[in-house]
Design an enzyme around this catalytic site. Structure first.
Site, PDB file in Angstrom:
ATOM      1  N   HIS A   1      16.215  85.415  29.167  1.00 41.68           N
ATOM      2  CA  HIS A   1      15.467  86.431  29.584  1.00 41.68           C
ATOM      3  C   HIS A   1      16.210  87.360  30.497  1.00 41.68           C
ATOM      4  O   HIS A   1      16.663  86.988  31.650  1.00 41.68           O
ATOM      5  CB  HIS A   1      14.280  86.224  30.188  1.00 41.68           C
ATOM      6  CG  HIS A   1      13.118  87.268  30.192  1.00 41.68           C
ATOM      7  ND1 HIS A   1      11.863  87.087  29.867  1.00 41.68           N
ATOM      8  CD2 HIS A   1      13.155  88.416  30.676  1.00 41.68           C
ATOM      9  CE1 HIS A   1      11.195  88.248  30.321  1.00 41.68           C
ATOM     10  NE2 HIS A   1      11.910  89.078  30.591  1.00 41.68           N
ATOM     11  N   LEU A   2      16.785  88.518  30.110  1.00 38.21           N
ATOM     12  CA  LEU A   2      17.444  89.391  30.744  1.00 38.21           C
ATOM     13  C   LEU A   2      16.974  89.644  32.244  1.00 38.21           C
ATOM     14  O   LEU A   2      15.648  89.996  32.465  1.00 38.21           O
ATOM     15  CB  LEU A   2      17.548  90.703  30.140  1.00 38.21           C
ATOM     16  CG  LEU A   2      18.617  91.841  30.769  1.00 38.21           C
ATOM     17  CD1 LEU A   2      19.952  91.815  30.433  1.00 38.21           C
ATOM     18  CD2 LEU A   2      17.736  93.223  30.568  1.00 38.21           C
ATOM     19  N   HIS A   3      17.668  89.589  33.170  1.00 33.72           N
ATOM     20  CA  HIS A   3      17.318  89.902  34.848  1.00 33.72           C
ATOM     21  C   HIS A   3      18.796  90.595  35.272  1.00 33.72           C
ATOM     22  O   HIS A   3      19.505  90.260  35.339  1.00 33.72           O
ATOM     23  CB  HIS A   3      16.788  88.787  35.284  1.00 33.72           C
ATOM     24  CG  HIS A   3      17.247  87.430  35.450  1.00 33.72           C
ATOM     25  ND1 HIS A   3      17.522  86.576  34.322  1.00 33.72           N
ATOM     26  CD2 HIS A   3      18.090  87.009  36.423  1.00 33.72           C
ATOM     27  CE1 HIS A   3      18.416  85.563  34.592  1.00 33.72           C
ATOM     28  NE2 HIS A   3      18.725  85.926  35.711  1.00 33.72           N
ATOM     29  N   GLN A   4      18.486  91.713  36.282  1.00 37.93           N
ATOM     30  CA  GLN A   4      19.432  92.231  36.875  1.00 37.93           C
ATOM     31  C   GLN A   4      19.309  91.863  38.526  1.00 37.93           C
ATOM     32  O   GLN A   4      18.259  92.320  39.047  1.00 37.93           O
ATOM     33  CB  GLN A   4      19.514  93.669  36.858  1.00 37.93           C
ATOM     34  CG  GLN A   4      20.767  94.203  37.670  1.00 37.93           C
ATOM     35  CD  GLN A   4      20.913  95.928  37.222  1.00 37.93           C
ATOM     36  OE1 GLN A   4      21.866  96.071  36.445  1.00 37.93           O
ATOM     37  NE2 GLN A   4      20.077  96.674  37.554  1.00 37.93           N
TER      38      GLN A   4
END
Length: 187
Positions: free
Chosen positions: A140-143
């Site tokens: 799950h993409l997260h910045q």
């Protein structure tokens, strides 16, 4: 005897002059407890579960239509937050245009809020895409946005593998939520 004097303990050898900072709560992170086993949205992904919680419980700072800002449960510095899409997607290239635009806008808002709330002097901003790139939760993409101040790095992370954080996560969440820019501020 002073509080800083070493305490004699039978069977432990000669006392030394080191102070101990115990962080047993970090053991869950070290052991990977609660880390999702699978790659799908139904496989215990915390970034899919967090939006179902109320803001205080989920450490959510702000919610948008496509993304949300949340504190990192295991921060590098006080105020370390992340912007995540609601949609379970692992690669930045897989975001649609609306998600990409809102992620960028939330990144700007996070920088403004962190400066307002804590006087951050600089930032580390970025994504680790894929496990080999260092993503703890690669599915799950997260910045990440990590606020920085002059002199904020010390020996503790290097020698003690310990981060010293001066504020509880709930207090940091409240502070940043109050500092989050409003729509009429034009950020």
């Amino acid at each position: 005897m002073h509080d800083s004097d070493p305490i004699e303990q039978a069977g432990a050898g000669a006392p030394d002059a080191f102070q101990r900072l115990w962080t047993p709560h970090r053991m869950a992170y070290i052991k990977g407890e609660g880390k999702p086993a699978g790659t799908g949205p139904g496989d215990g992904c915390p970034f899919c579960e967090i939006p179902k919680l109320d803001d205080a419980e989920g450490l959510i700072i702000a919610r948008g239509g496509s993304v949300f800002a949340v504190l990192n449960l295991y921060p590098y510095n006080s105020g370390h937050l992340m912007v995540c899409p609601y949609r379970h997607v692992s690669d930045y290239a897989d975001l649609d245009d609306q998600e990409t635009a809102e992620l960028a806008g939330f990144t700007k808002n996070a920088l403004v809020a962190l400066r307002r709330a804590s006087g951050a002097q600089g930032f580390n901003v970025g994504m680790n895409l894929g496990g080999v790139a260092g993503a703890g939760i690669a599915a799950h993409l997260h910045q990440h946005m990590v606020p920085r101040w002059g002199g904020d790095t010390n020996f503790m992370p290097v020698v003690g593998h310990t981060r010293v954080l001066p504020q509880l996560l709930a207090d940091t969440r409240d502070m940043l939520a109050r500092a989050w820019p409003t729509d009429d501020e034009g950020v």
